[in-house]
Write a protein that holds these residues in place. Sequence first.
Motif, mmCIF file in Angstrom:
data_model
loop_
_atom_site.group_PDB
_atom_site.id
_atom_site.type_symbol
_atom_site.label_atom_id
_atom_site.label_comp_id
_atom_site.label_asym_id
_atom_site.label_seq_id
_atom_site.Cartn_x
_atom_site.Cartn_y
_atom_site.Cartn_z
ATOM 1 N N ASN A 7 -11.336 -0.225 23.486
ATOM 2 C CA ASN A 7 -11.200 -0.847 22.264
ATOM 3 C C ASN A 7 -11.446 0.123 20.773
ATOM 4 O OD1 ASN A 7 -11.279 -2.845 20.158
ATOM 5 N ND2 ASN A 7 -13.383 -3.189 20.188
ATOM 6 N N ASP A 8 -10.300 0.169 20.191
ATOM 7 C CA ASP A 8 -10.275 1.099 19.120
ATOM 8 C C ASP A 8 -10.747 2.448 19.352
ATOM 9 O OD1 ASP A 8 -9.886 1.415 16.507
ATOM 10 O OD2 ASP A 8 -11.959 0.946 15.796
ATOM 11 N N GLY A 9 -10.176 3.078 20.523
ATOM 12 C CA GLY A 9 -10.382 4.293 20.964
ATOM 13 C C GLY A 9 -11.640 4.646 21.596
ATOM 14 N N LYS A 10 -12.463 3.644 21.891
ATOM 15 C CA LYS A 10 -13.722 3.691 22.477
ATOM 16 C C LYS A 10 -13.407 3.016 24.016
ATOM 17 C CE LYS A 10 -16.453 2.706 18.672
ATOM 18 N NZ LYS A 10 -17.893 1.923 18.246
ATOM 19 N N ILE A 11 -14.009 3.763 24.890
ATOM 20 C CA ILE A 11 -14.327 3.364 26.246
ATOM 21 C C ILE A 11 -15.707 2.264 26.475
ATOM 22 C CG2 ILE A 11 -14.363 3.690 28.815
ATOM 23 C CD1 ILE A 11 -12.936 6.151 28.071
ATOM 24 N N GLU A 12 -15.245 1.011 26.186
ATOM 25 C CA GLU A 12 -16.178 -0.103 26.461
ATOM 26 C C GLU A 12 -16.721 -0.435 27.917
ATOM 27 O OE1 GLU A 12 -15.444 -3.111 23.549
ATOM 28 O OE2 GLU A 12 -15.857 -1.712 21.920
ATOM 29 N N GLY A 13 -15.563 -0.417 28.615
ATOM 30 C CA GLY A 13 -15.776 -0.840 29.886
ATOM 31 C C GLY A 13 -15.402 -2.412 30.231
ATOM 32 N N ILE A 14 -15.761 -2.940 31.462
ATOM 33 C CA ILE A 14 -15.211 -4.440 31.649
ATOM 34 C C ILE A 14 -16.534 -4.842 32.484
ATOM 35 C CG2 ILE A 14 -13.082 -4.339 31.174
ATOM 36 C CD1 ILE A 14 -13.153 -4.431 34.459
ATOM 37 N N SER A 15 -17.475 -3.824 32.963
ATOM 38 C CA SER A 15 -18.518 -4.449 33.714
ATOM 39 C C SER A 15 -19.528 -5.563 33.098
ATOM 40 C CB SER A 15 -19.521 -3.365 34.191
ATOM 41 O OG SER A 15 -18.962 -2.392 34.920
ATOM 42 N N GLU A 16 -19.887 -5.548 31.975
ATOM 43 C CA GLU A 16 -20.640 -6.409 30.961
ATOM 44 C C GLU A 16 -20.042 -7.853 31.111
ATOM 45 O OE1 GLU A 16 -22.058 -5.082 27.441
ATOM 46 O OE2 GLU A 16 -23.184 -3.376 28.370
ATOM 47 N N VAL A 46 -14.800 4.806 35.088
ATOM 48 C CA VAL A 46 -15.063 5.655 33.856
ATOM 49 C C VAL A 46 -16.627 5.764 33.492
ATOM 50 C CG1 VAL A 46 -12.964 4.844 32.742
ATOM 51 C CG2 VAL A 46 -14.927 3.455 32.402
ATOM 52 N N ILE A 47 -16.960 6.548 32.518
ATOM 53 C CA ILE A 47 -18.210 6.456 31.892
ATOM 54 C C ILE A 47 -17.979 5.849 30.670
ATOM 55 C CG2 ILE A 47 -20.187 7.913 31.034
ATOM 56 C CD1 ILE A 47 -19.663 7.894 33.908
ATOM 57 N N ASN A 48 -18.638 4.615 30.421
ATOM 58 C CA ASN A 48 -18.356 4.067 28.942
ATOM 59 C C ASN A 48 -18.948 4.802 27.904
ATOM 60 O OD1 ASN A 48 -21.141 3.147 28.924
ATOM 61 N ND2 ASN A 48 -20.948 0.989 29.864
ATOM 62 N N ASP A 49 -18.720 4.165 26.608
ATOM 63 C CA ASP A 49 -19.326 4.646 25.539
ATOM 64 C C ASP A 49 -21.007 4.807 25.437
ATOM 65 O OD1 ASP A 49 -19.394 2.290 24.970
ATOM 66 O OD2 ASP A 49 -18.998 2.300 22.898
ATOM 67 N N LYS A 50 -21.729 4.144 26.403
ATOM 68 C CA LYS A 50 -23.029 3.909 26.162
ATOM 69 C C LYS A 50 -23.648 5.233 27.156
ATOM 70 C CE LYS A 50 -23.439 -0.795 24.837
ATOM 71 N NZ LYS A 50 -23.506 -2.142 25.295
ATOM 72 N N GLY A 51 -22.480 5.756 28.023
ATOM 73 C CA GLY A 51 -23.006 6.926 29.042
ATOM 74 C C GLY A 51 -23.223 6.031 30.426
ATOM 75 N N LEU A 107 -1.470 -0.872 18.680
ATOM 76 C CA LEU A 107 -1.642 -1.820 17.428
ATOM 77 C C LEU A 107 -3.040 -1.401 16.661
ATOM 78 C CD1 LEU A 107 -0.190 -4.942 18.984
ATOM 79 C CD2 LEU A 107 0.999 -3.105 17.805
ATOM 80 N N LYS A 108 -2.886 -1.563 15.399
ATOM 81 C CA LYS A 108 -4.362 -1.204 14.645
ATOM 82 C C LYS A 108 -4.764 -2.396 14.268
ATOM 83 C CE LYS A 108 -2.024 3.006 12.754
ATOM 84 N NZ LYS A 108 -1.524 3.574 11.743
ATOM 85 N N LYS A 109 -6.115 -2.326 14.435
ATOM 86 C CA LYS A 109 -7.083 -3.632 14.072
ATOM 87 C C LYS A 109 -7.328 -3.696 12.570
ATOM 88 C CE LYS A 109 -11.142 -4.132 16.095
ATOM 89 N NZ LYS A 109 -12.345 -4.414 16.880
ATOM 90 N N GLN A 110 -7.023 -4.799 11.972
ATOM 91 C CA GLN A 110 -7.290 -4.855 10.361
ATOM 92 C C GLN A 110 -8.550 -6.018 10.240
ATOM 93 O OE1 GLN A 110 -3.370 -5.386 8.900
ATOM 94 N NE2 GLN A 110 -3.661 -3.353 8.095
#
Length: 114
Positions: A7-16, A46-51, A107-110
């Motif tokens: 999301n918006d260049g961040k790897i948030e992952g889907i596990s949650e 992956v390693i998400n943005d929370k490590g 696509l850019k989020k606005q």
Amino acid sequence: MVAIGVNDGKIEGISEQGNIKINDFVQCKINHCLPTIRVTGCFLEVINDKGKKDQVLLIHVDPRALTKMGWVRELGEGVKRIYKEMDALFLDDPEYTETENTVTLTLKKQHCYA
């Protein structure tokens, strides 16, 4: 290619999201597309943005499906139409990149405030 969990260049992952939500993403080709479209998918570790260890779901949509669904009528036509429709809605132009084997449209989020 659709990447679920980025999301918006961040790897948030889907596990949650939990197994039910993840399965809904995998099944969307059957449950939400008429006619059903051909897709292939895989999970990328992956390693998400929370490590933390996580996954991103990568879904590749068969290009013929885009024609069947009326999104593309000729090579590149869908991209031109996206630019035109986004311009009519006063949205920022998408970021379009093309390599030998891949086309990427970002696509850019606005945010809209009332």
